[in-house]
Design a protein around this motif. Structure first.
Motif, PDB file in Angstrom:
ATOM      1  N   ARG A  70      30.280   2.011   2.621  1.00 38.57           N
ATOM      2  CA  ARG A  70      31.645   1.499   2.427  1.00 38.57           C
ATOM      3  C   ARG A  70      32.485   2.581   1.760  1.00 38.57           C
ATOM      4  NH1 ARG A  70      34.347  -3.692   1.680  1.00 38.57           N
ATOM      5  NH2 ARG A  70      36.136  -3.457   0.278  1.00 38.57           N
ATOM      6  N   LEU A  71      33.567   2.968   2.417  1.00 37.52           N
ATOM      7  CA  LEU A  71      34.498   3.948   1.886  1.00 37.52           C
ATOM      8  C   LEU A  71      35.778   3.229   1.481  1.00 37.52           C
ATOM      9  CD1 LEU A  71      34.198   6.684   4.688  1.00 37.52           C
ATOM     10  CD2 LEU A  71      32.841   6.503   2.587  1.00 37.52           C
ATOM     11  N   GLY A  72      36.130   3.279   0.210  1.00 35.39           N
ATOM     12  CA  GLY A  72      37.401   2.723  -0.209  1.00 35.39           C
ATOM     13  C   GLY A  72      38.536   3.481   0.450  1.00 35.39           C
ATOM     14  N   ALA A  73      39.619   2.784   0.764  1.00 38.67           N
ATOM     15  CA  ALA A  73      40.717   3.411   1.498  1.00 38.67           C
ATOM     16  C   ALA A  73      41.314   4.598   0.758  1.00 38.67           C
ATOM     17  CB  ALA A  73      41.804   2.376   1.784  1.00 38.67           C
ATOM     18  N   MET A  74      41.229   4.617  -0.577  1.00 38.01           N
ATOM     19  CA  MET A  74      41.808   5.704  -1.358  1.00 38.01           C
ATOM     20  C   MET A  74      40.811   6.809  -1.663  1.00 38.01           C
ATOM     21  SD  MET A  74      45.038   5.207  -1.744  1.00 38.01           S
ATOM     22  CE  MET A  74      45.563   6.141  -3.188  1.00 38.01           C
ATOM     23  N   ALA A  75      39.596   6.715  -1.130  1.00 35.34           N
ATOM     24  CA  ALA A  75      38.654   7.834  -1.246  1.00 35.34           C
ATOM     25  C   ALA A  75      39.231   9.036  -0.516  1.00 35.34           C
ATOM     26  CB  ALA A  75      37.300   7.449  -0.660  1.00 35.34           C
ATOM     27  N   GLN A 129      35.249   5.965  15.297  1.00 35.50           N
ATOM     28  CA  GLN A 129      34.835   5.333  16.554  1.00 35.50           C
ATOM     29  C   GLN A 129      33.419   5.766  16.926  1.00 35.50           C
ATOM     30  OE1 GLN A 129      37.834   6.068  19.551  1.00 35.50           O
ATOM     31  NE2 GLN A 129      39.065   4.348  18.835  1.00 35.50           N
ATOM     32  N   CYS A 130      33.106   7.028  16.707  1.00 33.58           N
ATOM     33  CA  CYS A 130      31.753   7.516  16.971  1.00 33.58           C
ATOM     34  C   CYS A 130      30.737   6.771  16.113  1.00 33.58           C
ATOM     35  CB  CYS A 130      31.699   9.021  16.706  1.00 33.58           C
ATOM     36  SG  CYS A 130      30.073   9.763  16.974  1.00 33.58           S
ATOM     37  N   LEU A 131      31.095   6.498  14.855  1.00 34.81           N
ATOM     38  CA  LEU A 131      30.205   5.788  13.928  1.00 34.81           C
ATOM     39  C   LEU A 131      30.195   4.278  14.166  1.00 34.81           C
ATOM     40  CD1 LEU A 131      31.174   7.729  10.685  1.00 34.81           C
ATOM     41  CD2 LEU A 131      28.863   7.627  11.647  1.00 34.81           C
ATOM     42  N   ASP A 132      31.026   3.801  15.089  1.00 31.81           N
ATOM     43  CA  ASP A 132      31.217   2.370  15.331  1.00 31.81           C
ATOM     44  C   ASP A 132      31.573   1.649  14.028  1.00 31.81           C
ATOM     45  OD1 ASP A 132      31.449   0.068  16.817  1.00 31.81           O
ATOM     46  OD2 ASP A 132      29.298  -0.382  16.821  1.00 31.81           O
ATOM     47  N   ALA A 133      32.499   2.257  13.284  1.00 33.76           N
ATOM     48  CA  ALA A 133      32.931   1.711  12.000  1.00 33.76           C
ATOM     49  C   ALA A 133      33.852   0.513  12.186  1.00 33.76           C
ATOM     50  CB  ALA A 133      33.644   2.796  11.189  1.00 33.76           C
ATOM     51  N   SER A 134      34.006  -0.234  11.094  1.00 35.40           N
ATOM     52  CA  SER A 134      34.961  -1.347  11.039  1.00 35.40           C
ATOM     53  C   SER A 134      35.960  -1.082   9.931  1.00 35.40           C
ATOM     54  CB  SER A 134      34.241  -2.672  10.771  1.00 35.40           C
ATOM     55  OG  SER A 134      33.386  -3.012  11.846  1.00 35.40           O
ATOM     56  N   PHE A 135      37.210  -1.500  10.153  1.00 30.36           N
ATOM     57  CA  PHE A 135      38.268  -1.372   9.165  1.00 30.36           C
ATOM     58  C   PHE A 135      38.521  -2.745   8.547  1.00 30.36           C
ATOM     59  CE2 PHE A 135      40.162   2.174  12.020  1.00 30.36           C
ATOM     60  CZ  PHE A 135      39.184   3.053  11.594  1.00 30.36           C
ATOM     61  N   ILE A 136      38.521  -2.804   7.218  1.00 32.11           N
ATOM     62  CA  ILE A 136      38.781  -4.044   6.499  1.00 32.11           C
ATOM     63  C   ILE A 136      40.264  -4.093   6.131  1.00 32.11           C
ATOM     64  CG2 ILE A 136      38.088  -5.534   4.600  1.00 32.11           C
ATOM     65  CD1 ILE A 136      35.830  -4.784   6.544  1.00 32.11           C
ATOM     66  N   LEU A 137      40.956  -5.091   6.650  1.00 28.56           N
ATOM     67  CA  LEU A 137      42.385  -5.264   6.399  1.00 28.56           C
ATOM     68  C   LEU A 137      42.599  -6.507   5.539  1.00 28.56           C
ATOM     69  CD1 LEU A 137      43.623  -4.750  10.073  1.00 28.56           C
ATOM     70  CD2 LEU A 137      43.563  -3.021   8.279  1.00 28.56           C
ATOM     71  N   ARG A 138      43.513  -6.386   4.568  1.00 29.25           N
ATOM     72  CA  ARG A 138      43.832  -7.554   3.749  1.00 29.25           C
ATOM     73  C   ARG A 138      45.319  -7.849   3.818  1.00 29.25           C
ATOM     74  NH1 ARG A 138      41.940  -7.783  -2.415  1.00 29.25           N
ATOM     75  NH2 ARG A 138      40.009  -7.145  -1.348  1.00 29.25           N
ATOM     76  N   LEU A 166      45.047  -1.645   4.770  1.00 32.73           N
ATOM     77  CA  LEU A 166      43.664  -1.260   5.019  1.00 32.73           C
ATOM     78  C   LEU A 166      43.003  -0.978   3.674  1.00 32.73           C
ATOM     79  CD1 LEU A 166      42.299   0.945   7.836  1.00 32.73           C
ATOM     80  CD2 LEU A 166      41.505   1.320   5.508  1.00 32.73           C
ATOM     81  N   VAL A 167      41.942  -1.710   3.362  1.00 34.65           N
ATOM     82  CA  VAL A 167      41.325  -1.586   2.037  1.00 34.65           C
ATOM     83  C   VAL A 167      40.020  -0.802   2.055  1.00 34.65           C
ATOM     84  CG1 VAL A 167      42.423  -3.672   1.191  1.00 34.65           C
ATOM     85  CG2 VAL A 167      40.141  -3.831   2.193  1.00 34.65           C
ATOM     86  N   ALA A 168      39.318  -0.773   3.192  1.00 34.36           N
ATOM     87  CA  ALA A 168      38.031  -0.074   3.230  1.00 34.36           C
ATOM     88  C   ALA A 168      37.599   0.181   4.670  1.00 34.36           C
ATOM     89  CB  ALA A 168      36.952  -0.884   2.502  1.00 34.36           C
ATOM     90  N   VAL A 169      36.673   1.112   4.805  1.00 39.52           N
ATOM     91  CA  VAL A 169      36.014   1.414   6.072  1.00 39.52           C
ATOM     92  C   VAL A 169      34.520   1.209   5.859  1.00 39.52           C
ATOM     93  CG1 VAL A 169      35.518   3.191   7.795  1.00 39.52           C
ATOM     94  CG2 VAL A 169      37.777   3.106   6.700  1.00 39.52           C
ATOM     95  N   THR A 170      33.869   0.492   6.769  1.00 39.84           N
ATOM     96  CA  THR A 170      32.423   0.261   6.643  1.00 39.84           C
ATOM     97  C   THR A 170      31.720   0.623   7.939  1.00 39.84           C
ATOM     98  OG1 THR A 170      32.498  -2.050   7.384  1.00 39.84           O
ATOM     99  CG2 THR A 170      32.830  -1.644   5.032  1.00 39.84           C
ATOM    100  N   PHE A 171      30.479   1.067   7.814  1.00 38.10           N
ATOM    101  CA  PHE A 171      29.652   1.353   8.992  1.00 38.10           C
ATOM    102  C   PHE A 171      28.193   1.446   8.563  1.00 38.10           C
ATOM    103  CE2 PHE A 171      31.290   5.304   7.226  1.00 38.10           C
ATOM    104  CZ  PHE A 171      30.152   6.078   7.049  1.00 38.10           C
ATOM    105  N   ASP A 172      27.302   1.222   9.518  1.00 41.18           N
ATOM    106  CA  ASP A 172      25.876   1.400   9.268  1.00 41.18           C
ATOM    107  C   ASP A 172      25.572   2.887   9.148  1.00 41.18           C
ATOM    108  OD1 ASP A 172      25.370  -1.344   9.400  1.00 41.18           O
ATOM    109  OD2 ASP A 172      25.028  -1.277  11.568  1.00 41.18           O
TER     110      ASP A 172
END
Length: 283
Positions: A70-75, A129-138, A166-172
């Protein structure tokens, strides 16, 4: 140039940010590192009557690493480069971040700003997209999750609503070999072409593959055909050529000051070939 006059806000929490976005609608924009928005404002290409600074929103910072990242959006890009756990779990992020602009930009440029702006020249959207990440929006109705592969609609157009942040990016955490290759005219420039590749293998056979490219269309391009063409192969020169050809069919570059269409397709071919070979060697 000097930007047009605007009101500046620095709320202390996300509820305050969302409240301001609801109040001012599309007259308001959030600012993270500012490397995309501020130049547009200075050139008067973007007029933002209400500017909302996210620097005091502590929950947007930080990096969490486990089986899921999980990457915080402000990282910042610098945070990514210097996080030892992240470099071990997802080394392609460090490899890509080191190729973004220069150290001054990387100290301020954020993950959230890079992916949320919808700039087709940014490095992180294709990588996510390569990582098949998801964006968390609030937003006012709570949080929702959007796949990076579904987020981009066109240049500077995304699935994010005006009152969402956008608050975070997550991926496996990815497995196997990886590579991020980029061709650019000079240090600090956007890519003429860039490729993100992740490959896993079972002995001498490719088990899984994920391929995405940057700045070759109005959006980042994840190519299912190119990715799937490597699966079950030994990733020979002919296999790589087939994957590259699949990607060339998927991109849609335009003539600009980085070169004509045919040059960009050639650059894309060279960059992607190098990336696939490097990822396969590391797998």
């Amino acid at each position: 140039m000097i930007p047009a006059a605007f009101d500046y806000y620095r709320p202390q929490n996300l509820d305050g940010v969302i409240s301001l976005l609801q109040e001012h609608g599309d007259d308001a924009r959030v600012i993270a590192g500012g490397h995309s928005l501020i130049p547009l404002m200075k050139l008067r290409m973007a007029e933002v009557p209400h500017l909302i600074d996210l620097q005091n929103i502590t929950e947007l910072f930080g990096i969490e690493v486990g089986s899921k990242v999980r990457l915080g959006a402000m990282a910042t890009q610098s945070d990514i480069i210097n996080d030892i756990s992240l470099a071990s779990a997802a080394p392609i992020l460090k490899e890509a971040s080191l190729q973004i602009a220069d150290p001054q930009v990387r100290y301020m440029g954020t993950v959230g700003g890079n992916v949320a702006n919808g700039d087709p020249g940014n490095d992180m959207p294709g990588l996510m997209q390569c990582l098949d990440a998801s964006f968390i929006l609030r937003g006012p109705d709570g949080e929702r999750e959007v796949k990076a592969r579904d987020f981009y609609q066109g240049a500077y157009m995304t699935e994010r609503e005006d009152d969402e942040v956008l608050v975070a990016v997550t991926f496996d955490a990815p497995k196997g070999g990886y590579a991020y290759e980029k061709q650019k005219r000079k240090i600090g420039d956007y890519a003429t072409a860039a490729a993100a590749v992740i490959i896993s293998r079972d002995g001498s056979v490719c088990k899984e593959a994920s391929i995405a490219m940057t700045n070759l269309s109005d959006t980042p391009v994840f190519c299912t055909d190119a990715s799937n063409s490597l699966i079950g192969t030994s990733v020979t020169s002919d296999d790589i050529k087939k994957a590259v050809n699949g990607m060339i069919k998927a991109i849609d570059p335009a003539d600009d000051n980085r070169g004509p269409v045919e040059f960009k397709k050639h650059a894309a071919s060279m960059v992607l070939t190098r990336a696939i070979r490097s990822a396969w060697e590391r797998a």
